[in-house]
Structures are given as C-alpha cells and as structure tokens.
Design a protein around this motif. Sequence first.
Motif, PDB file in Angstrom:
ATOM      1  N   VAL A   1      39.222 -21.442 -48.388  1.00 43.15           N
ATOM      2  CA  VAL A   1      40.453 -21.245 -49.153  1.00 43.15           C
ATOM      3  C   VAL A   1      40.425 -22.050 -50.449  1.00 43.15           C
ATOM      4  CG1 VAL A   1      42.968 -21.292 -49.117  1.00 43.15           C
ATOM      5  CG2 VAL A   1      41.713 -20.873 -46.993  1.00 43.15           C
ATOM      6  N   TYR A   2      40.316 -23.349 -50.347  1.00 42.83           N
ATOM      7  CA  TYR A   2      40.276 -24.227 -51.523  1.00 42.83           C
ATOM      8  C   TYR A   2      39.020 -25.099 -51.446  1.00 42.83           C
ATOM      9  CZ  TYR A   2      45.219 -22.978 -52.058  1.00 42.83           C
ATOM     10  OH  TYR A   2      46.403 -22.290 -52.210  1.00 42.83           O
TER      11      TYR A   2
ATOM     12  N   TYR B   1      48.524 -31.377 -50.412  1.00 44.25           N
ATOM     13  CA  TYR B   1      47.848 -30.794 -51.582  1.00 44.25           C
ATOM     14  C   TYR B   1      47.704 -29.286 -51.388  1.00 44.25           C
ATOM     15  CZ  TYR B   1      44.758 -31.135 -55.682  1.00 44.25           C
ATOM     16  OH  TYR B   1      44.209 -31.040 -56.941  1.00 44.25           O
ATOM     17  N   THR B   2      47.255 -28.875 -50.202  1.00 48.41           N
ATOM     18  CA  THR B   2      47.084 -27.451 -49.902  1.00 48.41           C
ATOM     19  C   THR B   2      48.413 -26.712 -49.999  1.00 48.41           C
ATOM     20  OG1 THR B   2      45.258 -27.978 -48.399  1.00 48.41           O
ATOM     21  CG2 THR B   2      46.275 -25.810 -48.166  1.00 48.41           C
TER      22      THR B   2
ATOM     23  N   TRP C   1      37.364 -26.696 -53.563  1.00 48.31           N
ATOM     24  CA  TRP C   1      37.351 -27.920 -54.364  1.00 48.31           C
ATOM     25  C   TRP C   1      38.028 -29.095 -53.647  1.00 48.31           C
ATOM     26  CZ3 TRP C   1      39.864 -23.385 -55.644  1.00 48.31           C
ATOM     27  CH2 TRP C   1      41.260 -23.402 -55.576  1.00 48.31           C
ATOM     28  N   LEU C   2      38.606 -28.824 -52.483  1.00 47.44           N
ATOM     29  CA  LEU C   2      39.209 -29.907 -51.701  1.00 47.44           C
ATOM     30  C   LEU C   2      38.248 -30.469 -50.651  1.00 47.44           C
ATOM     31  CD1 LEU C   2      42.858 -28.642 -51.090  1.00 47.44           C
ATOM     32  CD2 LEU C   2      42.044 -30.295 -52.764  1.00 47.44           C
TER      33      LEU C   2
ATOM     34  N   LEU D   1      49.699 -26.490 -53.669  1.00 47.06           N
ATOM     35  CA  LEU D   1      48.910 -25.518 -54.428  1.00 47.06           C
ATOM     36  C   LEU D   1      49.381 -24.099 -54.132  1.00 47.06           C
ATOM     37  CD1 LEU D   1      45.155 -26.659 -54.322  1.00 47.06           C
ATOM     38  CD2 LEU D   1      46.583 -26.326 -56.344  1.00 47.06           C
TER      39      LEU D   1
END
Length: 231
Positions: free
Chosen positions: A132-133, A202-203, A135-136, A206
């Motif tokens: 999903v993300y 954070y997720t 960059w995390l 976003l």
Amino acid sequence: NTVSNLIFILPPLYGAIQTYRDGLEKRYLAAYLCLTAVGLGSWCFHMTLKYEMQLLDELPMIYSCCVFVYCLYECFKYKNTVNYPLLFLLITYSFVVSIVYLNLKEPVFHQVMYGTLVCIIVLRSVYIVLWVYPWLRGLGYTSLTVFLMGFFLWNVDNIFCDKLRALRENLPPAVGAVTQFHAWWHILTGLGSYLHILLSLYTRTLFLKHRPKVFVFGIWPILLVEPPKKL
C-alpha cells in the motif's frame, strides 16, 4: 525496571496531546493512552511486586493491542465510521482473556494471547508497507526490529537470570545497570509500540488526504499532521 517504564508513559502522553490538538480520530487518542496505561501498570508492579499490580501490567497489554488492531485494520475506511463487528470481536477477546487469566493464573496463557495479537498487527503492518505505502517500510521495519530486539533481550534475561546476577556482583554499579535486560525490554518494546502507533496514524492520515510528516524532536520521533489543502 521501574524507572524504565517512563518510556511507556511520557512519549505516549505527548502523542495523545498532539493527537487531540490536531483533531484526529479518538481511536488514536485511545491507542496512546492505552500505551500509557501499560507503563503505569508496569511501574506499579515493578515498584511493589504485588500480584494485583502485576495484573495492572499484563492485562492492559492485551487491551492496548486490541486498540492497535482496530486502528490498523480501520486505516482505509471513511472518516467517522465504526466497524461494530470488529469492535465486538476485540472487546469479547479482551473480556474472555481477562476472565480466563484471572482464574487460570498461567503466564504462558497470557503470553500466547498477547503474542497472537502481536502477530496479527505484524501481518497487517507488513501488508501496508509492502503493497500500500512502500515508502513507509523504514518506519514499519524499524518498529518491528526494535520490538523484536526487546523480546530477544527479555528471553535472554529469563534464561540467564542467575548468571547475569552473578556477573553484576563483579561489575561497577553503572556498568551492571546496563545488563538489566528486563529494563531494556521495557525501553525497546515501549519505543517499538510508540513507533507502531506512528505508522498506523501515518497510514490513516495519508488515506484521509492529510499531510503527515515524521520529525525527530531532539532524540525522539514525533508525527506532525497538517490538514488537507483546500482547493
């Protein structure tokens, strides 16, 4: 072992205040406060070594993980929605574990129930940072690695407790304090849990089109969330 619980208390309190100020969802306020409750319970237990205080340490570990699970699995839902089936399942899980543990008084049962929740959190976190993300990944893997380091040192302390005590008798007090691996378990799992809340928040922010950023404030990471840009 008592003072090391400050890492469970002070940073989450700051996170709760910041979450409230930013007007973010109350589930994350609950996550921070539950982590603080773990620290307070653990502080009371290690200060008194009483069974009642031990329960204040161990049972909030289950409750806080249930809150973490709810937050993480509800990251991709519309704002102000409530997943009542998941909420009911987690409340039931907490209630059943509490009742069984109070009657069984078996540490292994608590460890298995707690470990089950941790595994669920890890699997969901890995899914988020891989698909999903991506960059995390740094934040997600750091949280997991720090937590596992604490878990490793906790086991070392349990297995080699007598040898470590004998070793400390021949070391200067300041050096011997460094070998208090149970205290390191508190420090590392406290940091790992705090980083997990940052990852979850954070997720979520976003997905809601906010603009979250992780900053290192002194020596401690914090999450600053800016509202979505107005068109």
